[in-house]
Enzyme design. Structure first.
Site, PDB file in Angstrom:
ATOM      1  N   ASP A 169      -2.104  24.718 -41.305  1.00 13.92           N
ATOM      2  CA  ASP A 169      -1.041  24.327 -42.052  1.00 13.92           C
ATOM      3  C   ASP A 169      -0.552  25.272 -42.918  1.00 13.92           C
ATOM      4  OD1 ASP A 169       0.580  22.095 -43.168  1.00 13.92           O
ATOM      5  OD2 ASP A 169      -0.661  20.835 -43.591  1.00 13.92           O
ATOM      6  N   HIS A 192       6.850  30.125 -40.040  1.00 12.67           N
ATOM      7  CA  HIS A 192       6.080  30.656 -38.902  1.00 12.67           C
ATOM      8  C   HIS A 192       6.010  32.151 -37.920  1.00 12.67           C
ATOM      9  CE1 HIS A 192       6.296  25.963 -39.368  1.00 12.67           C
ATOM     10  NE2 HIS A 192       7.721  26.133 -39.115  1.00 12.67           N
ATOM     11  N   LEU A 231     -13.377  34.284 -24.544  1.00 13.85           N
ATOM     12  CA  LEU A 231     -12.728  33.138 -25.745  1.00 13.85           C
ATOM     13  C   LEU A 231     -12.032  32.796 -25.179  1.00 13.85           C
ATOM     14  CD1 LEU A 231     -12.400  32.405 -28.746  1.00 13.85           C
ATOM     15  CD2 LEU A 231     -10.332  33.510 -28.456  1.00 13.85           C
TER      16      LEU A 231
HETATM   17  C1  FPP Z   1       2.058  23.168 -40.425  1.00 17.74           C
HETATM   18  O1  FPP Z   1       2.472  23.880 -41.083  1.00 17.74           O
HETATM   19  C2  FPP Z   1       2.314  24.445 -39.481  1.00 17.74           C
HETATM   20  C3  FPP Z   1       3.008  24.045 -37.718  1.00 17.74           C
HETATM   21  C4  FPP Z   1       3.519  22.635 -37.433  1.00 17.74           C
HETATM   22  C5  FPP Z   1       3.321  24.964 -37.095  1.00 17.74           C
HETATM   23  C6  FPP Z   1       1.962  25.881 -36.254  1.00 17.74           C
HETATM   24  C7  FPP Z   1       2.623  27.341 -36.216  1.00 17.74           C
HETATM   25  C8  FPP Z   1       1.975  27.652 -35.660  1.00 17.74           C
HETATM   26  C9  FPP Z   1       0.786  28.684 -37.161  1.00 17.74           C
HETATM   27  C10 FPP Z   1       3.397  29.561 -35.577  1.00 17.74           C
HETATM   28  C11 FPP Z   1       3.659  29.398 -34.127  1.00 17.74           C
HETATM   29  C12 FPP Z   1       2.580  29.032 -33.390  1.00 17.74           C
HETATM   30  C13 FPP Z   1       2.235  29.977 -31.959  1.00 17.74           C
HETATM   31  C14 FPP Z   1       0.220  29.632 -31.041  1.00 17.74           C
HETATM   32  C15 FPP Z   1       2.804  31.289 -31.591  1.00 17.74           C
HETATM   33  P1  FPP Z   1       4.030  23.225 -42.322  1.00 17.74           P
HETATM   34  O2  FPP Z   1       5.554  23.940 -41.668  1.00 17.74           O
HETATM   35  O3  FPP Z   1       4.233  21.697 -41.811  1.00 17.74           O
HETATM   36  O4  FPP Z   1       3.684  24.020 -43.286  1.00 17.74           O
HETATM   37  P2  FPP Z   1       3.799  23.088 -44.610  1.00 17.74           P
HETATM   38  O5  FPP Z   1       3.874  21.973 -44.717  1.00 17.74           O
HETATM   39  O6  FPP Z   1       4.081  24.232 -45.786  1.00 17.74           O
HETATM   40  O7  FPP Z   1       5.572  22.916 -44.724  1.00 17.74           O
END
Ligand code: FPP
Length: 249
Positions: free
Chosen positions: A29, A46, A140
């Site tokens: 997150d 992202h 893994l």
């Molecule tokens: C939460 O941060 C994150 C997500 C909803 C997506 C997680 C995705 C990645 C780490 C990158 C892509 C993944 C892969 C497997 C290639 P948020 O966007 O909700 O952050 P915020 O709460 O700060 O807005």
């Protein structure tokens, strides 16, 4: 850095290779906030999040973690603006395409957990390809939770059991908790020992609801794109200091 904090940091990062968590789950997150702090677009956040995942997967693989499950896209993330959804799907696609050289070459296995039917055909085909390509790897196992929702997962498993009862394949009085667990996306994967959430939030957010019954939680204010080796080692070291009782004494 003072002498005290150097000693303290070093000590807190010491991990015992014989007592590693077998399965680590991560709620990655804070990508959006990381980008906002820098005046960048969420999509760049992202992308950096995806780079952080690459780093952490490699570290977990190197230290001998057997399963790493990451929350990449929840069943509720479709509510985000279409452009952000498209961007996340594109990143996931890129990740899977590169997985062949970057992950499979290191004997790592990849599985995708979630409701795949709602994904594009291209994505479904790519998932099948990568899962098949890596299924015999013994290092893994990286589980990417994609279009994943814990309640939906349990609900689907219950429906499956009801169907089998209806067909006479299962008798209601004989249904066990193991029967349900075998119908979850995580069939064959041990429950997570340690769950990490970055960015200061302290919620489970519909992630691995059944599987996390006895999981140890570890939270950090660090935003996911900033998550580094020292953070995963700190989480593991803290896990190793805990006394897991599984309801016993
Ligand atoms: C939460 O941060 C994150 C997500 C909803 C997506 C997680 C995705 C990645 C780490 C990158 C892509 C993944 C892969 C497997 C290639 P948020 O966007 O909700 O952050 P915020 O709460 O700060 O807005």
């Amino acid at each position: 850095m003072s002498v005290f904090s150097r000693i303290f940091n070093k000590k807190s990062l010491e991990i015992d290779k014989s007592g590693l968590p077998k399965h680590i789950a991560i709620i990655m997150d804070g990508n959006g906030r990381w980008a906002k702090k820098r005046g960048l677009s969420r999509s760049l956040g992202h992308r950096e999040g995806s780079n952080a995942l690459k780093r952490i997967t490699e570290i977990c693989s190197d230290i001998g973690i057997k399963y790493l499950t990451v929350y990449a896209f929840s069943t509720d993330n479709w509510k985000r603006p279409q452009s952000e959804v498209d961007n996340l799907m594109q990143l996931l696609m890129e990740y899977l395409k590169k997985a062949e050289t970057e992950l499979a070459g290191k004997n790592n296995r990849i599985r995708v957990l979630g409701n795949k039917r709602a994904l594009s055909h291209d994505m479904q085909n790519e998932i099948k390809r990568v899962e098949r390509l890596t299924e015999r790897n013994t290092g893994l196992c990286l589980n990417i939770a994609l279009n994943y929702g814990g309640r939906e997962e349990i609900f689907f498993a219950v429906k499956e059991i009801l169907k089998e009862v209806g067909r006479g394949k299962l008798k209601p009085e004989n249904v066990t908790q193991e029967d349900l667990a075998e119908r979850l996306y995580t069939a064959g994967i041990p429950d997570p020992d340690l769950m990490i959430r970055s960015s200061g939030e302290k919620r489970i957010s519909n992630f691995l609801l059944w599987q996390a019954a006895y999981t140890e939680f570890w939270y950090t204010d660090v935003l996911w794109p900033d998550f580094r080796k020292e953070h995963i080692l700190e989480a593991i070291a803290e896990y190793q200091r805990r006394n897991r009782r599984f309801g016993g004494v």
